[in-house]
Design a protein around this motif. Sequence first.
Motif, PDB file in Angstrom:
ATOM      1  N   ARG A 284      -8.978   4.148   6.717  1.00  0.00           N
ATOM      2  CA  ARG A 284      -8.641   3.128   6.081  1.00  0.00           C
ATOM      3  C   ARG A 284      -7.393   2.423   7.055  1.00  0.00           C
ATOM      4  N   THR A 285      -6.931   3.007   7.924  1.00  0.00           N
ATOM      5  CA  THR A 285      -6.150   2.217   9.120  1.00  0.00           C
ATOM      6  C   THR A 285      -6.736   1.325   9.750  1.00  0.00           C
TER       7      THR A 285
ATOM      8  N   LYS B 184      -3.414  -2.754   2.298  1.00  0.00           N
ATOM      9  CA  LYS B 184      -3.971  -2.435   3.906  1.00  0.00           C
ATOM     10  C   LYS B 184      -2.770  -1.763   4.714  1.00  0.00           C
ATOM     11  N   LEU B 185      -3.332  -0.780   5.430  1.00  0.00           N
ATOM     12  CA  LEU B 185      -2.444   0.134   6.354  1.00  0.00           C
ATOM     13  C   LEU B 185      -2.576  -0.112   8.035  1.00  0.00           C
TER      14      LEU B 185
ATOM     15  N   MET C  91       0.215   7.233  -1.094  1.00  0.00           N
ATOM     16  CA  MET C  91      -0.722   6.210  -0.187  1.00  0.00           C
ATOM     17  C   MET C  91      -2.073   6.651  -0.482  1.00  0.00           C
TER      18      MET C  91
ATOM     19  N   LEU D  57      -4.293   3.363  -1.259  1.00  0.00           N
ATOM     20  CA  LEU D  57      -5.492   2.910  -0.404  1.00  0.00           C
ATOM     21  C   LEU D  57      -6.738   2.823  -1.073  1.00  0.00           C
TER      22      LEU D  57
END
Length: 365
Positions: free
Chosen positions: A245-246, A198-199, A188, A192
Motif C-alpha cells: 500500500r505504500t 494513502k501512505l 494503520m 489502509l
Amino acid sequence: MLDLYLINLPQSGKGTVLQNSALDDLAINVDALRSMYASPSLLPSGEVGYASSLDDLIKSKVFDILEHRMSLGETTFLEVDFSETDLQRYKALAKRWGYAVHVVQEGLSSAPVGVNLLSRNGLADQVFKETPDYSSQYREIVFIGDVHGCAVPLRKFLNKQFDEQKLFVFVGDLFDRGPDNAIVLKLMLGLLKKPNVKLLCGNHERHILSWLNKREQPGEFRNKTLPQLLRQGFNRDSAEYLMGRTEQMLQFGYKGAQFQVSHGALSDVVRWPQLFPAHQCWRGVGKRQDDIDAAFETNAPAGWYQVHGHSNAQGRMITPGQRSFNLESSVEFGGKLSSLSFDGVTFKDVSVKNGSEGKGKKKAA
C-alpha cells in the motif's frame, strides 16, 4: 520508480523504443557491458561478433547491476532476450526489492503470471502519466507527518479529523523510537483498507522490506520495534500488505493547487515521477544542513506545493505563505504530530501535541 521493464522485441525494434522515448539513460546497456569484457572476435560463421562463451558472465553482471539499482529504487529498462528461467529470476529479484515487472513484447496473448504485459506503444503511456486531480473526490486534503510509533497523538488526531470525505496522506516513518509501534500498526492496517488513505514510503518502512527478505535491519528496528510488532500478530502477510500500500511519491491536483508529496524533501518539482529514483523520496535531496524547503520554494513553478517529513534540521514550522511544508516535528521525543489540511482555499495547521510520550536521546532521521 520501483519498476523493471524487460524489452524483448525483434532485432529491428531493439534500441528504437528507448531512444524514441529518451529513456536510454535509465537502461542497462548489455552490448556496452559485453564490450567492456572483450573485443569483437571472428566467429565460426566468418562474421565478427562476441563469443557465446561470454553469455553467462554478462548475465551474472546484469543481475548484479540490477540488484544494486533496485536497492536504490531506480526505474530500470533492460533490452534483452530472456528465457522462462531468466524471467523467473527477474521476478524473484523484483519481489525482494518491492518492484513490479513489465514485459514489452509483441505477439503474446496473455501476460505471464506476476508480470504486466505492454506493447511498444503502451510503454510511453505507462511511463509518462499525467497527474490525477482530486478536486471532485474530496472536500479536504489532510497531510500527516512522521508518526514514529506514537499512538497517543495519532489517536487524538484521528478522533478529531477522520472523515471519509477527506483524503488523508501519511508522509511515512510510521515506526521506530516511539513506545507504541504495535498499536500504530493496528491502526494503520485498518486505515489502509479505506480508499481515502494513502501512505508514503519512508526510510523506516524500508526496514520492513529488509525483514521480509532477511536482510540486515538497524538495531532499533530489530531489537525494539520488531518484537512489538510481532506481539501484535505482525507476519509476512501483514508486512506485504503494508508495503504493497505504500507509494514512493504522490503528485496530484486539488482545486487549482498542485501537490508533490514524498517522505524526504525534494528541491524541485519532478517532471515524470515514474522515472524518479525512489531513494531520494525515502531520504530526500542533499545533506541534513541543506535547506531543501527553501530550494523548492525558489525552484518550483507557481502553484506547486511540497509536503514531506523525514528531517527538519532547520526547525521549520508551519507558517502562512509557505510552499514547502515540513511535517517532521520529533513527535517521538515529546514534540507534536505535525499535520496540515487544505480545503482549496486555506492551509491550516491541525497538528496534535504529544505531551505523554517521547523518551530517550534524539537521533538522526
